[in-house]
Design a protein around this motif. Structure first.
Motif, mmCIF file in Angstrom:
data_model
loop_
_atom_site.group_PDB
_atom_site.id
_atom_site.type_symbol
_atom_site.label_atom_id
_atom_site.label_comp_id
_atom_site.label_asym_id
_atom_site.label_seq_id
_atom_site.Cartn_x
_atom_site.Cartn_y
_atom_site.Cartn_z
ATOM 1 N N UNK A 132 0.824 -1.204 0.000
ATOM 2 C CA UNK A 132 0.000 0.000 0.000
ATOM 3 C C UNK A 132 0.861 1.259 0.000
ATOM 4 N N UNK A 133 1.862 1.303 0.870
ATOM 5 C CA UNK A 133 2.698 2.503 1.006
ATOM 6 C C UNK A 133 3.521 2.769 -0.244
ATOM 7 N N UNK B 259 -9.987 6.318 -5.527
ATOM 8 C CA UNK B 259 -11.055 5.819 -4.645
ATOM 9 C C UNK B 259 -11.172 4.301 -4.786
ATOM 10 N N UNK B 260 -11.197 3.834 -6.021
ATOM 11 C CA UNK B 260 -11.329 2.403 -6.297
ATOM 12 C C UNK B 260 -10.161 1.612 -5.701
ATOM 13 N N UNK B 261 -8.939 2.147 -5.848
ATOM 14 C CA UNK B 261 -7.766 1.411 -5.385
ATOM 15 C C UNK B 261 -7.661 1.403 -3.864
ATOM 16 N N UNK B 262 -7.996 2.519 -3.222
ATOM 17 C CA UNK B 262 -8.002 2.540 -1.755
ATOM 18 C C UNK B 262 -9.045 1.546 -1.227
ATOM 19 N N UNK C 116 -9.139 -1.828 1.395
ATOM 20 C CA UNK C 116 -10.042 -1.640 2.535
ATOM 21 C C UNK C 116 -9.737 -0.359 3.319
ATOM 22 N N UNK C 117 -9.157 0.617 2.629
ATOM 23 C CA UNK C 117 -8.869 1.921 3.249
ATOM 24 C C UNK C 117 -10.031 2.868 2.934
ATOM 25 N N UNK D 160 -17.281 5.190 -5.152
ATOM 26 C CA UNK D 160 -17.464 5.240 -3.703
ATOM 27 C C UNK D 160 -18.520 4.227 -3.252
ATOM 28 N N UNK D 161 -19.605 4.108 -4.007
ATOM 29 C CA UNK D 161 -20.639 3.117 -3.683
ATOM 30 C C UNK D 161 -20.043 1.715 -3.710
ATOM 31 N N UNK D 162 -19.211 1.440 -4.705
ATOM 32 C CA UNK D 162 -18.547 0.140 -4.804
ATOM 33 C C UNK D 162 -17.608 -0.068 -3.620
ATOM 34 N N UNK D 163 -16.902 0.991 -3.220
ATOM 35 C CA UNK D 163 -15.969 0.904 -2.090
ATOM 36 C C UNK D 163 -16.705 0.482 -0.824
#
Length: 206
Positions: free
Chosen positions: A69-70, A96-99, A103-104, A126-129
């Motif tokens: 992630x980092x 947004x999708x990748x975060x 699970x961030x 965002x809804x998908x997240x």
């Protein structure tokens, strides 16, 4: 899919423009070689080639788990901010999708909230997240807020929202979404219809 030959051609080019760099980063991303994709992104700066939105979207695709992630998403995120592209809708939606994949959710929501302009892709990301991370209620709240801001859902938005309904057996919400799907003509879209069937099956499973 011939990465060895592609890399050889790329390295022997007397002049490499942004399209060439993007093509090579995309090839590495699609092959799952995140290290090489991100390495190329760093090399671009060393050769004074300015990345564009496509560069970052392709690089982010290479950052899917189990990439660190980092050293993956957050590093690319910093590059994006440095280049002043954090408000680009396509780039921000990819962030947004990748975060979300990591699970961030707080990071995903922070990127979304910082966007000065949002489109249907941004909202759907965002809804998908929320949906993919077990926060179906928040996903459905996001759908409602999206509609209050006069943003019209697309087929992917409906698929994500129906998945959220099925996960918490929210039959009332599912029926309301079904009504909107029919009224907007998405009842002829196979993936939407399949999601409707799945939602009803889960809501009536008990």
């Amino acid at each position: 899919g011939s990465l060895v030959e592609g890399k050889e051609v790329f390295e022997n080019m007397p002049m490499r423009e942004i399209v060439s760099w993007n093509a090579m980063i995309t090839c590495y991303a699609k092959s799952g070689n995140s290290f090489e994709a991100l390495k190329l992104l760093s090399e671009m700066f060393g050769e004074n080639v300015k990345p564009n939105r496509t560069t970052f979207v392709c690089a982010l695709k290479a950052c899917a788990p189990p990439t660190c992630l980092e050293d993956g998403v957050k590093k690319v995120h910093k590059y994006i901010v440095d280049q002043g592209l954090e408000n680009d809708m396509m780039v921000a939606s990819s962030l947004v999708e990748m975060y979300a994949k990591y699970k961030c959710i707080d990071d995903a929501k922070s990127v979304f909230n910082s966007m000065t302009v949002r489109d249907v892709v941004s909202w759907t990301s965002l809804i998908l997240a929320y949906t993919e991370n077990g926060q179906a209620t928040q996903a459905l709240s996001c759908l409602e807020k999206m509609k209050t801001e006069s943003m019209i859902p697309n087929s992917v938005t409906y698929v994500c929202s129906l998945k959220a309904c099925g996960s918490i057996e929210a039959l009332h919400n599912g029926r309301e979404i079904h009504f909107h799907i029919v009224s907007r003509g998405f009842d002829s879209c196979l993936i939407v219809v399949s999601s409707l069937v799945d939602m009803y099956a889960k809501c009536f499973s008990c």
